[in-house]
Design a protein around this motif. Structure first.
Motif, PDB file in Angstrom:
ATOM      1  N   VAL A 111      -2.793   4.860   2.541  1.00 38.18           N
ATOM      2  CA  VAL A 111      -4.123   4.676   3.053  1.00 38.18           C
ATOM      3  C   VAL A 111      -5.183   5.671   2.245  1.00 38.18           C
ATOM      4  O   VAL A 111      -4.496   6.674   1.392  1.00 38.18           O
ATOM      5  N   ASN A 112      -6.020   5.592   2.078  1.00 41.02           N
ATOM      6  CA  ASN A 112      -7.217   6.242   1.387  1.00 41.02           C
ATOM      7  C   ASN A 112      -7.897   7.381   2.110  1.00 41.02           C
ATOM      8  O   ASN A 112      -8.811   8.015   1.720  1.00 41.02           O
ATOM      9  N   SER A 113      -7.596   7.351   3.350  1.00 38.85           N
ATOM     10  CA  SER A 113      -7.872   8.600   4.288  1.00 38.85           C
ATOM     11  C   SER A 113      -7.072   8.563   5.539  1.00 38.85           C
ATOM     12  O   SER A 113      -6.659   7.637   6.141  1.00 38.85           O
ATOM     13  N   SER A 145     -20.936  11.764  -0.051  1.00 39.40           N
ATOM     14  CA  SER A 145     -20.202  11.927   1.185  1.00 39.40           C
ATOM     15  C   SER A 145     -20.667  12.979   2.041  1.00 39.40           C
ATOM     16  O   SER A 145     -21.256  13.812   1.477  1.00 39.40           O
ATOM     17  N   ARG A 182      -6.585   6.953   8.992  1.00 31.17           N
ATOM     18  CA  ARG A 182      -6.291   5.331   8.874  1.00 31.17           C
ATOM     19  C   ARG A 182      -4.876   4.959   9.397  1.00 31.17           C
ATOM     20  O   ARG A 182      -4.542   4.212   9.546  1.00 31.17           O
ATOM     21  N   ALA A 194       0.586  -1.140  -0.090  1.00 28.28           N
ATOM     22  CA  ALA A 194      -0.059   0.050   0.112  1.00 28.28           C
ATOM     23  C   ALA A 194       0.690   1.404  -0.054  1.00 28.28           C
ATOM     24  O   ALA A 194       0.653   2.032  -0.795  1.00 28.28           O
ATOM     25  N   ILE A 251      -0.279   3.844  -2.650  1.00 24.96           N
ATOM     26  CA  ILE A 251      -1.293   4.808  -2.167  1.00 24.96           C
ATOM     27  C   ILE A 251      -0.754   6.021  -1.416  1.00 24.96           C
ATOM     28  O   ILE A 251       0.165   5.465  -0.542  1.00 24.96           O
TER      29      ILE A 251
END
Ligand code: KE4
Length: 432
Positions: free
Chosen positions: A28-30, A123, A33, A20, A24
């Motif tokens: 993380v995608n946020s 969202s 996290r 990851a 990324i």
């Protein structure tokens, strides 16, 4: 037999984390996290059910975050999974009006006192962004007032002294926001009505809206002082600014009608999300008809979304709301919250700690309370929090990985589960 790759070599959390990080940003995608607030490497979750999450190494944890709010019935409740499985057979997106959009609009308008019309988005950020644009369009004013430490998603105008991940990372004012835009956002301390009065006295006629989390839960969790919300509303009315409640986290959780039902305040606009998506991507914003009718295609304020009103997300959200109403989940969450609070207060008695709760949302601060605003929250011992977080994690309890986040209970957290969790947390805190 569903394909289960979780236990193949290279699929465990450490291997996943390496891969990851390579592809990324920050892995993380946020940002929340990434465990930046507590140190260490995050684990990867492969499945979740009820109060339990299971990581890629097959370890179970009692989850006190609930994917940051949506999992109000616990993870993967049968009512939601069954409904989504059924709905998926009919298609996943149409881009054409579907009956579920009408049912969700009727449900939200029935449950949320101030909402007469509502539009679905994808969202919480989108919901807030749309409220801001609508408020500026309706009032023909540019300035927005927000409160230090409140987080409203990654909306350009509101990443100013923001909470949640921005605060955890020590960057409450994001790069990439034009100063010309940031200057239109005024921030004041939460619970400081005198500071807000001064802002309005100095420039109230330029203020389009005041936006706030009625219960700020992105710098831990603290509550409005008695009369504060009423004072904010009175100032908005006096100067012709709109009052926006960001109920993305509190909505449909603190009560069927959210914090505005609990505190008896009717904001002009409300941003919503999380619970009404049942874990699928969703947001919504709504308010008085004479405001919402400024939106395209009726009015001049443009707002749109390919997947807005998505049939699967609305199926999940409606199934979740229906079940909450069937079991009177809000009453159960209050009973569970009280049980948890009593246990935590016993555990921290005599220690430099504060436990604050409303309904099923809570925060354990590592400093004496009460915590009433961001400045108070920032005095918390984040090193001690990080140590506590990892001790709990090692013993199978997953708390929010930052002092500046809230914890969440669900109806799946039975009294027995809470008693067990309290025993473990009390044991850890004995050494604190
Ligand atoms: P999303 O765009 O993340 O769906 O919602 C943004 C948002 C808006 N308003 C409030 C009050 C919120 O708390 C949020 C998002 N909440 C955070 C948790 N503090 C989401 C976690 C994350 O950023 O990954």
């Amino acid at each position: 037999m569903p394909h289960d790759s979780t236990h193949l070599p290279g699929n465990h959390s450490q291997d996943l984390w390496k891969r990851a990080l390579d592809l990324i940003p920050g892995g993380v995608n946020s940002p929340v996290r990434a465990f930046k607030g507590v140190g260490g490497e995050p684990f990867f979750v492969t499945k979740a059910k009820g109060f339990t999450i299971t990581d890629a190494d097959g370890r179970d944890y009692v989850d006190f975050v609930g994917t940051w709010g949506p999992a109000i019935l616990g993870h993967a409740p049968d009512c939601v999974i069954g409904a989504v499985r059924e709905a998926a057979l009919n298609g996943t997106s149409f881009g054409i009006p579907n009956p579920l959009e009408v049912e969700m609009a009727e449900t939200i308008c029935r449950l949320v006192p101030s909402v007469e019309k509502v539009r679905m988005v994808n969202s919480g950020t989108e919901a807030v962004m749309s409220c801001i644009r609508l408020a500026r369009g309706v009032t023909a004013r540019d300035r927005i007032v927000k409160f230090e430490g409140c987080y409203h998603g990654h909306v350009d105008s509101l990443l100013v002294k923001a909470g949640s991940g921005a605060l955890t990372l020590g960057q409450p004012d994001s790069a990439g926001i034009p100063s010309a835009l940031a200057e239109l956002t005024i921030t004041v301390p939460f619970n400081d009505i005198e500071a807000l009065k001064t802002v309005f006295r100095e420039g109230g006629k330029e203020i389009a809206a005041v936006i706030l989390e009625p219960v700020p839960a992105n710098a831990g969790l603290y509550l409005p002082k008695p009369g504060f919300l009423e004072g904010v509303q009175a100032l908005c009315r006096e100067y012709g600014a709109l009052l926006i409640f960001d109920e993305v986290m509190t909505g449909f959780r603190l009560a069927p009608g959210g914090a505005q039902e609990v505190f008896g305040i009717r904001p002009d606009l409300t941003a919503m999300g999380k619970v009404i998506g049942g874990g699928l991507p969703v947001g919504a914003f709504g308010g008085r008809r004479n405001l919402m009718d400024w939106l395209a295609p009726l009015g001049p304020v443009y707002q749109a979304g390919t997947l807005s009103g998505n049939p699967l997300a609305l199926t999940a959200g409606l199934a979740q709301l229906r079940e909450m109403e069937r079991i009177n989940g809000w009453q159960l969450l209050e009973e569970l919250g009280m049980l948890f609070e009593e246990g935590m207060r016993r555990a921290i008695h005599g220690k430099e700690m504060t436990f604050q709760r409303i309904g099923s949302m809570f925060c354990l601060y590592f400093r004496q309370g009460p915590i009433l605003n961001l400045a108070d929250a920032k005095e918390s011992d984040t090193t001690a929090f990080a140590h506590f977080f990892h001790q709990a994690l090692d013993r199978g309890i997953y708390l929010a990985p930052s002092q500046f986040e809230a914890g969440f209970l669900s109806t799946a957290h039975s009294p027995e589960v809470l008693e067990d969790g309290l025993k473990t947390l009390t044991d850890i805190l004995k050494g604190a």
